[in-house]
Design an enzyme around this catalytic site. Structure first.
Site, short mmCIF file in Angstrom:
data_model
loop_
_atom_site.label_atom_id
_atom_site.label_comp_id
_atom_site.label_asym_id
_atom_site.label_seq_id
_atom_site.Cartn_x
_atom_site.Cartn_y
_atom_site.Cartn_z
N SER A 44 0.85 -1.16 0.15
CA SER A 44 -0.05 -0.08 0.06
C SER A 44 0.62 1.38 -0.08
O SER A 44 1.84 1.34 -0.96
CB SER A 44 -1.01 0.07 1.29
OG SER A 44 -1.87 0.76 1.24
N ASP A 159 -5.95 -3.24 -2.16
CA ASP A 159 -4.99 -2.95 -1.30
C ASP A 159 -4.46 -4.36 -0.76
O ASP A 159 -5.25 -5.08 -0.03
CB ASP A 159 -5.45 -2.29 -0.30
CG ASP A 159 -4.47 -1.13 0.51
OD1 ASP A 159 -3.65 -2.08 0.97
OD2 ASP A 159 -4.58 -0.34 0.71
#
Length: 318
Positions: A44, A159
């Site tokens: 991320s 993510d």
């Protein structure tokens, strides 16, 4: 003299939304110590900062982050509710390609780099190690419910925090003997919003049986209900709770040799305009751990050169 680590070293940069700006400060601290890992893994925001650092664009990223304001963040958001998230991601792509110049590929980087994402359909952890950098970073940071998923290599990716927020296991699989991990979201438990009264406290009389059945008729006025959280706050907090549980579980099975945790509990994952606070915290924790960092990372002169062929990614999560 500090003993040098044996075997290859890795730096793992975890997820955390805006708190992940702290990675910039940590990397500055590592650079100031003259250290450099042999490989880099990011999830991320850790993937974004890690890729910028590996590509020599950390100055540009820090300038961009410190220049963010609420209004500038809002101007970057291309609202597209029908795209699988509130935000389409055009602003992120412009940042990666335009302001940071991350138009190259993994093979262009001077050290092995892995960005961790998740397959939306299969729930698998995906290790992105080949091809163009920009879409890989965009996929790794596609926060569910907020940023639209990324179509890459024939699948929808989101993510990586939903499967491996601080991916130490990836570094171990790549052959790292020594692993330093940075967790931007070390949580500090806060007192309950509505603590129970101490035992024996009789200041408030017990409601009658009838009032218990129909609370609206109670003699005592009900406590004021605070405003409900907004959509973005709700999603960000829910992801924080989920990621924290996953993080604890994964790190219990695959602990790093050194885990550096930032104290940024007052920052939301969406407080991107508060980058300065996070970066300063990164500087602080790097300085705090300077001696142990020297034990687990080597001087930059010993860094390996070109990227070796990466290992095959896992077929599925256990």
């Amino acid at each position: 003299m500090t003993a040098q680590p044996s075997g290859r070293t890795a730096l793992v940069l975890g997820s955390g939304g805006a708190r992940g700006w702290c990675h910039i400060g940590v990397l500055r601290g590592i650079e100031a110590l003259g250290l450099r890992p042999d490989m880099l893994v990011g999830c991320s925001m850790g993937a974004l900062v890690g890729a910028a650092w590996a590509a020599g664009q950390l100055d540009a990223l820090e300038d961009f982050a410190r220049g963010l304001t609420r209004s500038r963040v809002l101007r970057m958001l291309d609202l597209r509710p029908g795209s699988g998230g509130l935000i389409g991601g055009g602003g992120i792509t412009h940042l990666l390609l335009g302001e940071l110049g991350l138009s190259g590929s993994f093979a262009d980087l001077p050290l092995p780099f892995t960005a961790v994402a998740a397959d939306l359909d299969l729930g698998q952890e995906i290790w992105l190690q080949r091809g163009d950098l920009a879409p890989a970073i965009r996929a790794s940071a596609a926060m569910p419910g907020i940023l639209a998923p990324q179509w890459l290599e024939g699948r929808w990716l989101i993510d990586g925090a939903v499967v491996n927020p601080v991916p130490v296991s990836v570094a171990r699989a790549m052959g790292a003997a020594s692993v330093v991990a940075v967790n931007p979201t070390t949580r500090v438990l806060r007192p309950a919003s509505h603590p129970l009264p101490p035992e024996g406290d009789t200041a408030a009389p017990a409601p009658s049986r009838f009032a218990r059945l129909i609370p609206l008729w109670s003699e005592k006025a009900p406590a004021a209900v605070p405003p409900a959280p907004g959509y973005l706050t709700l999603v960000a907090q829910a992801l924080d709770i989920m990621s924290e549980r996953i993080r604890r579980s994964r790190l219990a099975g695959d602990p790093p040799d050194l885990l550096i945790g930032a104290r940024l509990q007052d920052l939301s994952a969406l407080d991107f305009h508060r980058a300065g606070e996070a970066i300063d915290e990164g500087h602080r924790i790097a300085e705090l751990h300077r001696d142990v960092l020297r034990e687990w990372l080597r001087p930059s002169a010993s860094t390996a050169g070109k990227t070796p062929p990466p290992p095959e990614p896992p077929s599925a999560e256990p």
